[in-house]
Design a protein around this motif. Structure first.
Motif, PDB file in Angstrom:
ATOM      1  N   PRO A 261      13.924 -10.035  -3.285  1.00  0.00           N
ATOM      2  CA  PRO A 261      14.564  -9.114  -4.236  1.00  0.00           C
ATOM      3  C   PRO A 261      15.066  -7.855  -3.537  1.00  0.00           C
ATOM      4  O   PRO A 261      14.670  -7.557  -2.415  1.00  0.00           O
ATOM      5  N   PRO A 262      15.933  -7.073  -4.191  1.00  0.00           N
ATOM      6  CA  PRO A 262      16.388  -5.810  -3.596  1.00  0.00           C
ATOM      7  C   PRO A 262      15.248  -4.809  -3.497  1.00  0.00           C
ATOM      8  O   PRO A 262      14.201  -4.967  -4.143  1.00  0.00           O
ATOM      9  N   ARG A 263      15.444  -3.753  -2.711  1.00  0.00           N
ATOM     10  CA  ARG A 263      14.387  -2.757  -2.508  1.00  0.00           C
ATOM     11  C   ARG A 263      13.945  -2.111  -3.820  1.00  0.00           C
ATOM     12  O   ARG A 263      12.770  -1.733  -3.981  1.00  0.00           O
ATOM     13  N   ALA A 264      14.836  -1.984  -4.783  1.00  0.00           N
ATOM     14  CA  ALA A 264      14.503  -1.307  -6.044  1.00  0.00           C
ATOM     15  C   ALA A 264      13.711  -2.190  -7.016  1.00  0.00           C
ATOM     16  O   ALA A 264      13.463  -1.793  -8.152  1.00  0.00           O
ATOM     17  N   THR A 265      13.285  -3.366  -6.585  1.00  0.00           N
ATOM     18  CA  THR A 265      12.560  -4.281  -7.474  1.00  0.00           C
ATOM     19  C   THR A 265      11.281  -3.647  -8.053  1.00  0.00           C
ATOM     20  O   THR A 265      10.592  -2.895  -7.383  1.00  0.00           O
ATOM     21  N   HIS A 266      10.977  -4.017  -9.287  1.00  0.00           N
ATOM     22  CA  HIS A 266       9.732  -3.551  -9.925  1.00  0.00           C
ATOM     23  C   HIS A 266       8.509  -4.174  -9.255  1.00  0.00           C
ATOM     24  O   HIS A 266       7.393  -3.696  -9.422  1.00  0.00           O
ATOM     25  N   ASP A 267       8.726  -5.256  -8.525  1.00  0.00           N
ATOM     26  CA  ASP A 267       7.610  -5.941  -7.859  1.00  0.00           C
ATOM     27  C   ASP A 267       7.289  -5.351  -6.484  1.00  0.00           C
ATOM     28  O   ASP A 267       6.447  -5.889  -5.766  1.00  0.00           O
ATOM     29  N   TYR A 268       7.934  -4.263  -6.102  1.00  0.00           N
ATOM     30  CA  TYR A 268       7.840  -3.749  -4.733  1.00  0.00           C
ATOM     31  C   TYR A 268       6.397  -3.536  -4.272  1.00  0.00           C
ATOM     32  O   TYR A 268       6.001  -3.992  -3.196  1.00  0.00           O
ATOM     33  N   TYR A 269       5.595  -2.845  -5.066  1.00  0.00           N
ATOM     34  CA  TYR A 269       4.233  -2.497  -4.617  1.00  0.00           C
ATOM     35  C   TYR A 269       3.337  -3.728  -4.539  1.00  0.00           C
ATOM     36  O   TYR A 269       2.509  -3.840  -3.627  1.00  0.00           O
ATOM     37  N   VAL A 270       3.512  -4.650  -5.475  1.00  0.00           N
ATOM     38  CA  VAL A 270       2.735  -5.893  -5.424  1.00  0.00           C
ATOM     39  C   VAL A 270       3.151  -6.701  -4.193  1.00  0.00           C
ATOM     40  O   VAL A 270       2.308  -7.278  -3.494  1.00  0.00           O
ATOM     41  N   LEU A 271       4.441  -6.710  -3.887  1.00  0.00           N
ATOM     42  CA  LEU A 271       4.926  -7.410  -2.696  1.00  0.00           C
ATOM     43  C   LEU A 271       4.417  -6.759  -1.407  1.00  0.00           C
ATOM     44  O   LEU A 271       4.158  -7.450  -0.422  1.00  0.00           O
ATOM     45  N   GLU A 272       4.265  -5.443  -1.405  1.00  0.00           N
ATOM     46  CA  GLU A 272       3.703  -4.754  -0.245  1.00  0.00           C
ATOM     47  C   GLU A 272       2.304  -5.298   0.064  1.00  0.00           C
ATOM     48  O   GLU A 272       1.968  -5.590   1.208  1.00  0.00           O
ATOM     49  N   VAL A 273       1.504  -5.429  -0.991  1.00  0.00           N
ATOM     50  CA  VAL A 273       0.134  -5.934  -0.819  1.00  0.00           C
ATOM     51  C   VAL A 273       0.157  -7.421  -0.449  1.00  0.00           C
ATOM     52  O   VAL A 273      -0.556  -7.866   0.456  1.00  0.00           O
ATOM     53  N   LEU A 274       1.006  -8.192  -1.133  1.00  0.00           N
ATOM     54  CA  LEU A 274       1.069  -9.642  -0.900  1.00  0.00           C
ATOM     55  C   LEU A 274       1.485  -9.967   0.536  1.00  0.00           C
ATOM     56  O   LEU A 274       0.859 -10.793   1.208  1.00  0.00           O
ATOM     57  N   THR A 275       2.542  -9.321   1.027  1.00  0.00           N
ATOM     58  CA  THR A 275       3.006  -9.618   2.394  1.00  0.00           C
ATOM     59  C   THR A 275       2.015  -9.119   3.439  1.00  0.00           C
ATOM     60  O   THR A 275       1.912  -9.687   4.522  1.00  0.00           O
ATOM     61  N   THR A 276       1.256  -8.071   3.114  1.00  0.00           N
ATOM     62  CA  THR A 276       0.202  -7.599   4.026  1.00  0.00           C
ATOM     63  C   THR A 276      -0.887  -8.668   4.145  1.00  0.00           C
ATOM     64  O   THR A 276      -1.376  -8.956   5.242  1.00  0.00           O
ATOM     65  N   ILE A 277      -1.250  -9.268   3.024  1.00  0.00           N
ATOM     66  CA  ILE A 277      -2.285 -10.315   3.036  1.00  0.00           C
ATOM     67  C   ILE A 277      -1.765 -11.576   3.730  1.00  0.00           C
ATOM     68  O   ILE A 277      -2.467 -12.207   4.518  1.00  0.00           O
ATOM     69  N   LEU A 278      -0.511 -11.928   3.480  1.00  0.00           N
ATOM     70  CA  LEU A 278       0.066 -13.113   4.107  1.00  0.00           C
ATOM     71  C   LEU A 278       0.228 -12.922   5.614  1.00  0.00           C
ATOM     72  O   LEU A 278      -0.143 -13.792   6.399  1.00  0.00           O
ATOM     73  N   GLY A 279       0.802 -11.786   6.015  1.00  0.00           N
ATOM     74  CA  GLY A 279       1.080 -11.646   7.453  1.00  0.00           C
ATOM     75  C   GLY A 279       1.444 -10.247   7.885  1.00  0.00           C
ATOM     76  O   GLY A 279       2.286 -10.068   8.759  1.00  0.00           O
ATOM     77  N   GLY A 280       0.803  -9.238   7.282  1.00  0.00           N
ATOM     78  CA  GLY A 280       1.180  -7.854   7.582  1.00  0.00           C
ATOM     79  C   GLY A 280       0.425  -7.211   8.720  1.00  0.00           C
ATOM     80  O   GLY A 280       0.388  -6.005   8.831  1.00  0.00           O
ATOM     81  N   GLY A 281      -0.227  -7.983   9.546  1.00  0.00           N
ATOM     82  CA  GLY A 281      -0.979  -7.396  10.656  1.00  0.00           C
ATOM     83  C   GLY A 281      -1.929  -8.425  11.230  1.00  0.00           C
ATOM     84  O   GLY A 281      -1.843  -9.616  10.933  1.00  0.00           O
TER      85      GLY A 281
END
Length: 451
Positions: A261-281
């Motif tokens: 989705p675009p940066r302005a998506t309402h899902d942004y913060y949930v995606l921040e957490v999700l991608t961190t769990i999947l492969g953010g470090g």
């Protein structure tokens, strides 16, 4: 509950508008007598056409190569004398001219920046030098598996003639054919006060910032004539595998990518957490599986590369040729186990991701230029300054229920692509046996090969 560091305060952004239409942003930080300045122009690769790719980045890089009163060497010598540093670069959606200066030299340094931005001459001999430099870089990229994979995934998701598909640095043909008059026209069309944001961070307040900005840029009067930049969204692709042959390669570059989705998506913060769990470090599922458990790689990561209209979610790793197929299976497994919620996220994973993001957020504002960069991104994506104040709280509020919904929404593999760059003699048969959609071949520029 996750808490921010007690010593960290989100920068307070003060706003003003100059008489000529430039938007001004000032953040006061008095700890050192320095100021970082960034002039952001809303003109990046998305403002180009396919027959002139690389034009926006070439234009901004050429600004410091000569003005009506100074040569490139004179510009460099003056900044050196002041102990100031000037840099210029283009990205997919905007271009930036950045300055780091001691407070006492800020007025003179800003006058120099204004000369560079307002009076460029785009000297022919400097264009030839930068052209050669860029073509040399492109030759190097053709033998870089990382570069091949990066170009391929964008071209395969968006198409090579889409502004999100072609490289920001352009393609060989357009760089060879680019003329000085193309740069001049792009500059005249796209560089206007109304389309610019001036950001000042450091030993300065709003009143002083406004005064210095008016002195340096107040004479820049140019009406906005170019149309608003709109990027057409593309439909999700069908599942497919794209293979680039690198004969004799000891390693394989692997990517799983799909539209986001675009940066302005309402899902942004949930995606921040999700991608961190999947492969953010290093504690992301991809890395724990492929590196810590299997020993296939030095690192496996996932992130969303955001844009204003459509983004890319990409997982990436590099493995030895001999374990390519096994590594692909594990990458796909991690996506599937989240998208089907067959291996739900645990409370421990959730808390660790939140802690990592909140601590990492403070680190994004350690230097003056980092603060300027964060503000530029807000303006570039058309976001309100309150986004920064909300970040930690929004991340802390993400729930397991929200993560399940968003994982099912964004991580399904039915519209994902797999990109493999490696030794065809060793890998072609086993990659083909994967049956991850149709197998297609790409060249070392990431373009489809007609078979």
């Amino acid at each position: 509950e996750v808490k921010t560091s007690p010593h960290f305060e989100v920068p307070r952004i003060l706003k003003a508008r100059l008489a000529n239409g430039i938007s001004l942003r000032v953040v006061e930080r008095r700890d050192v007598p320095k100021v970082s300045t960034a002039l952001m122009i809303n003109a990046g690769a998305t403002a180009e056409t396919f027959d002139c790719t690389g034009l926006s980045s070439m234009t901004v890089e050429m600004l410091e190569e000569g003005t009506t009163t100074r040569t490139s060497l004179e510009i460099e010598a003056e900044f050196d004398r002041l102990g100031s540093h000037l840099s210029a670069g283009g990205s997919r959606e905007w271009s930036v001219v950045a300055l780091d200066a001691l407070k006492r030299h800020l007025p003179t340094s800003l006058e120099l920046v204004a000369d560079v931005v307002l009076n460029p001459t785009f000297p022919e001999e400097e264009l030839e030098r930068l052209r050669k430099q860029r073509l040399d870089n492109m030759l190097q990229e053709k033998v870089s598996p990382t570069s091949i994979a990066g170009k391929a995934l964008r071209k395969c998701l968006f198409g090579s003639a889409h502004p999100y598909g072609w490289p920001v640095s352009g393609i060989e043909k357009s760089i060879i054919e680019m003329r000085r008059t193309d740069l001049e026209q792009f500059y005249l069309d796209r560089y206007t006060p109304e389309d610019s944001v001036l950001i000042m961070v450091g030993d300065i307040d709003l009143e002083e910032g406004q005064q210095l900005a008016e002195q340096a840029f107040g004479d820049w009067r140019k009406p906005k004539t170019a149309s608003k930049i709109l990027v057409e969204s593309v439909k999700p692709v069908s599942q497919a595998t794209y293979f680039a042959n690198r004969s004799g390669a000891a390693q394989s570059e692997l990517r799983i990518a799909k539209l986001g989705p675009p940066r302005a998506t309402h899902d942004y913060y949930v995606l921040e957490v999700l991608t961190t769990i999947l492969g953010g470090g290093f504690s992301g599922r991809l890395n724990l599986n492929l590196r810590e458990d299997k020993g296939y790689t030095y690192g496996a990561f996932a992130a969303i590369r955001y844009s204003s209209f459509q983004s890319i979610l990409v997982a990436s790793t590099s493995v030895e040729s001999s374990v390519t197929r096994k590594a692909i299976d594990e990458l796909l497994f991690e996506f599937e186990s989240l998208s089907t919620w067959s291996r739900p996220i645990t409370h421990q994973e959730l808390n660790h991701a939140k802690d990592s993001l909140v601590r990492g957020f403070a680190q994004r504002f350690e230097t003056l230029s980092q603060v300027a960069g964060e503000i530029a991104e807000l303006d570039g994506f058309g976001l309100k300054k309150e986004e920064l104040n909300r970040y930690c709280e929004e991340v802390e509020n993400v729930s397991l229920g929200e993560l399940e919904v968003v994982a099912k929404k964004y991580l399904g593999l039915e519209d994902a692509i797999l990109v493999v760059v490696g030794d065809g003699d060793k890998l072609e048969t086993e990659v083909s046996a994967l049956a991850f959609g149709k197998l297609q071949h790409v060249d070392n520029c990431g373009d489809l090969i007609n078979q």
